[in-house]
Design a protein around this motif. Structure first.
Motif, PDB file in Angstrom:
ATOM      1  N   LYS A  86      -2.907  -4.568  -5.904  1.00 60.12           N
ATOM      2  CA  LYS A  86      -2.823  -4.768  -4.390  1.00 60.12           C
ATOM      3  C   LYS A  86      -3.356  -6.252  -3.917  1.00 60.12           C
ATOM      4  O   LYS A  86      -2.593  -6.980  -2.787  1.00 60.12           O
ATOM      5  CB  LYS A  86      -3.857  -3.923  -3.767  1.00 60.12           C
ATOM      6  CG  LYS A  86      -3.653  -3.818  -2.219  1.00 60.12           C
ATOM      7  CD  LYS A  86      -4.514  -2.960  -1.374  1.00 60.12           C
ATOM      8  CE  LYS A  86      -4.357  -3.129   0.098  1.00 60.12           C
ATOM      9  NZ  LYS A  86      -5.253  -4.177   0.344  1.00 60.12           N
TER      10      LYS A  86
ATOM     11  N   THR B 171      -1.404  -0.469  -7.816  1.00 58.43           N
ATOM     12  CA  THR B 171      -1.931  -0.256  -6.336  1.00 58.43           C
ATOM     13  C   THR B 171      -1.652   1.203  -5.960  1.00 58.43           C
ATOM     14  O   THR B 171      -0.752   2.025  -6.327  1.00 58.43           O
ATOM     15  CB  THR B 171      -0.928  -1.183  -5.203  1.00 58.43           C
ATOM     16  OG1 THR B 171      -0.919  -2.472  -5.498  1.00 58.43           O
ATOM     17  CG2 THR B 171      -1.434  -0.814  -3.876  1.00 58.43           C
TER      18      THR B 171
ATOM     19  N   ARG C  26      -1.632   4.429  -3.660  1.00 58.18           N
ATOM     20  CA  ARG C  26      -0.895   4.560  -2.294  1.00 58.18           C
ATOM     21  C   ARG C  26      -1.285   6.045  -1.496  1.00 58.18           C
ATOM     22  O   ARG C  26      -1.302   7.045  -2.196  1.00 58.18           O
ATOM     23  CB  ARG C  26       0.717   4.194  -2.368  1.00 58.18           C
ATOM     24  CG  ARG C  26       0.656   2.613  -3.184  1.00 58.18           C
ATOM     25  CD  ARG C  26       2.191   2.341  -2.991  1.00 58.18           C
ATOM     26  NE  ARG C  26       2.699   1.001  -3.478  1.00 58.18           N
ATOM     27  CZ  ARG C  26       2.536   0.103  -2.849  1.00 58.18           C
ATOM     28  NH1 ARG C  26       2.280   0.220  -1.511  1.00 58.18           N
ATOM     29  NH2 ARG C  26       2.761  -1.246  -3.195  1.00 58.18           N
TER      30      ARG C  26
ATOM     31  N   ALA D 261      -0.310   1.329   1.210  1.00 55.06           N
ATOM     32  CA  ALA D 261      -1.413   0.806   0.300  1.00 55.06           C
ATOM     33  C   ALA D 261      -3.091   1.271   0.532  1.00 55.06           C
ATOM     34  O   ALA D 261      -3.355   1.115   2.024  1.00 55.06           O
ATOM     35  CB  ALA D 261      -1.355  -0.662  -0.007  1.00 55.06           C
TER      36      ALA D 261
ATOM     37  N   SER E  11      -6.635   1.186   1.530  1.00 58.45           N
ATOM     38  CA  SER E  11      -7.601   0.040   1.863  1.00 58.45           C
ATOM     39  C   SER E  11      -8.627   0.523   2.564  1.00 58.45           C
ATOM     40  O   SER E  11      -8.360   1.583   3.434  1.00 58.45           O
ATOM     41  CB  SER E  11      -6.654  -1.148   2.444  1.00 58.45           C
ATOM     42  OG  SER E  11      -7.614  -2.150   3.158  1.00 58.45           O
TER      43      SER E  11
ATOM     44  N   THR F 174       3.369   1.740   7.783  1.00 58.17           N
ATOM     45  CA  THR F 174       4.115   1.857   6.570  1.00 58.17           C
ATOM     46  C   THR F 174       5.314   0.676   6.571  1.00 58.17           C
ATOM     47  O   THR F 174       5.969   0.460   5.606  1.00 58.17           O
ATOM     48  CB  THR F 174       4.823   3.007   6.369  1.00 58.17           C
ATOM     49  OG1 THR F 174       5.656   3.427   7.478  1.00 58.17           O
ATOM     50  CG2 THR F 174       3.709   4.132   6.108  1.00 58.17           C
TER      51      THR F 174
ATOM     52  N   ASN G 293       5.334  -2.034   3.618  1.00 60.65           N
ATOM     53  CA  ASN G 293       5.656  -1.404   2.354  1.00 60.65           C
ATOM     54  C   ASN G 293       7.457  -1.134   2.286  1.00 60.65           C
ATOM     55  O   ASN G 293       8.181  -1.454   1.393  1.00 60.65           O
ATOM     56  CB  ASN G 293       4.887  -0.239   1.998  1.00 60.65           C
ATOM     57  CG  ASN G 293       5.372   0.654   0.727  1.00 60.65           C
ATOM     58  OD1 ASN G 293       6.284   1.629   0.649  1.00 60.65           O
ATOM     59  ND2 ASN G 293       5.239  -0.033  -0.136  1.00 60.65           N
TER      60      ASN G 293
ATOM     61  N   SER H 138       5.616 -10.237  -1.602  1.00 57.87           N
ATOM     62  CA  SER H 138       4.391  -9.697  -1.141  1.00 57.87           C
ATOM     63  C   SER H 138       4.519 -10.169   0.630  1.00 57.87           C
ATOM     64  O   SER H 138       5.367 -10.904   1.088  1.00 57.87           O
ATOM     65  CB  SER H 138       3.279 -10.651  -1.611  1.00 57.87           C
ATOM     66  OG  SER H 138       3.239 -12.061  -1.360  1.00 57.87           O
TER      67      SER H 138
ATOM     68  N   ASP I 295       0.467  -6.256   1.139  1.00 59.18           N
ATOM     69  CA  ASP I 295       0.904  -5.436   0.258  1.00 59.18           C
ATOM     70  C   ASP I 295       1.836  -6.034  -0.762  1.00 59.18           C
ATOM     71  O   ASP I 295       2.333  -7.495  -0.433  1.00 59.18           O
ATOM     72  CB  ASP I 295       1.764  -4.239   0.937  1.00 59.18           C
ATOM     73  CG  ASP I 295       2.131  -2.964  -0.039  1.00 59.18           C
ATOM     74  OD1 ASP I 295       1.634  -3.268  -1.396  1.00 59.18           O
ATOM     75  OD2 ASP I 295       2.626  -1.981   0.239  1.00 59.18           O
ATOM     76  N   ASN I 296       2.187  -5.632  -1.723  1.00 60.34           N
ATOM     77  CA  ASN I 296       3.197  -6.428  -2.536  1.00 60.34           C
ATOM     78  C   ASN I 296       4.001  -5.493  -3.648  1.00 60.34           C
ATOM     79  O   ASN I 296       3.467  -4.534  -3.891  1.00 60.34           O
ATOM     80  CB  ASN I 296       2.398  -7.663  -3.411  1.00 60.34           C
ATOM     81  CG  ASN I 296       1.315  -6.860  -4.432  1.00 60.34           C
ATOM     82  OD1 ASN I 296       1.785  -6.533  -5.550  1.00 60.34           O
ATOM     83  ND2 ASN I 296       0.098  -6.689  -4.171  1.00 60.34           N
TER      84      ASN I 296
END
Length: 206
Positions: A41, A67, A69, A75, A77, A92, A95, A169, A198-199
């Motif tokens: 992440k 990551t 989810r 993600a 966090s 979202t 993502n 990202s 996010d990535n």
């Protein structure tokens, strides 16, 4: 630490990665581990650590975990508790944007413009739909960046090398809700602005 620490997240937190590298180097010297574990992440952080381990020729294997989810792709966090119900439904968007860009790459598209166009379409279309709603229903957000970068340097690329891959990202700031309703769940601490990152790693195809 330069130039990777000055890009993307480094622009908003100028000394952050230098601090991370310093703390990690001290810890590595004390513990002398065989392996160290980081999460994808914070992908820019993993690049900094990998480069540091390589540059100092440390006998350490850097292991990157995927990551974690939510089922809808958000993600995990600690910041998510600040979103509240209304913003959580829209959170979202980042993502989904990165997934749309990833799909272009998986379909054989390599040029930056086409890959990022797919991501930008998602964030723009979603925001337009939100802005069409009444203030007591909509969610506003600001896009900090959406990046397509080299996986080793985090420098932006004009075309993905399929033998190398890349890193997609982004960062989005979810703004405080407008016209909060009585009893509405605004999130922890009254729902301040929340910056989400996010990535997605584009794996080499050859």
């Amino acid at each position: 630490m330069t130039p990777v620490s000055e890009l993307l997240e480094g622009r908003t937190r100028p000394t952050f990665f230098r601090g991370v590298a310093t703390v990690c180097m001290k810890l590595f010297n004390i513990v002398q581990p065989e392996k160290v574990y980081f999460g994808q992440k914070d992908v820019q952080q993993t690049v900094v650590i990998r480069n540091m381990v390589k540059d100092f020729m440390l006998p350490i294997d850097v292991v990157i975990g995927p990551t974690s989810r939510e089922p809808d792709g958000l993600a995990l966090s600690s910041r998510n508790v600040y979103l509240g119900e209304r913003r959580r439904k829209v959170a979202t968007v980042l993502n989904r944007a990165l997934r749309a860009a990833e799909e272009q790459y998986l379909n054989g598209v390599l040029d930056r413009e086409s890959i990022l166009k797919a991501a930008n379409s998602i964030v723009v279309d979603t925001l337009n739909k939100q802005m069409a709603l009444d203030p007591h229903e909509r969610v506003k957000y600001e896009v900090d960046y959406i990046s397509l970068a080299d996986p080793s340097t985090m420098q932006e690329v004009t075309e993905v090398d399929p033998q190398v891959g890349g890193i997609l990202s982004g960062a989005v700031k979810m703004l405080p809700v407008e016209s909060p309703q009585s009893g509405e769940d605004l999130g922890h601490s009254g729902g301040p602005a929340v910056r989400l990152i996010d990535n997605i790693v584009l794996k080499p195809s050859a």
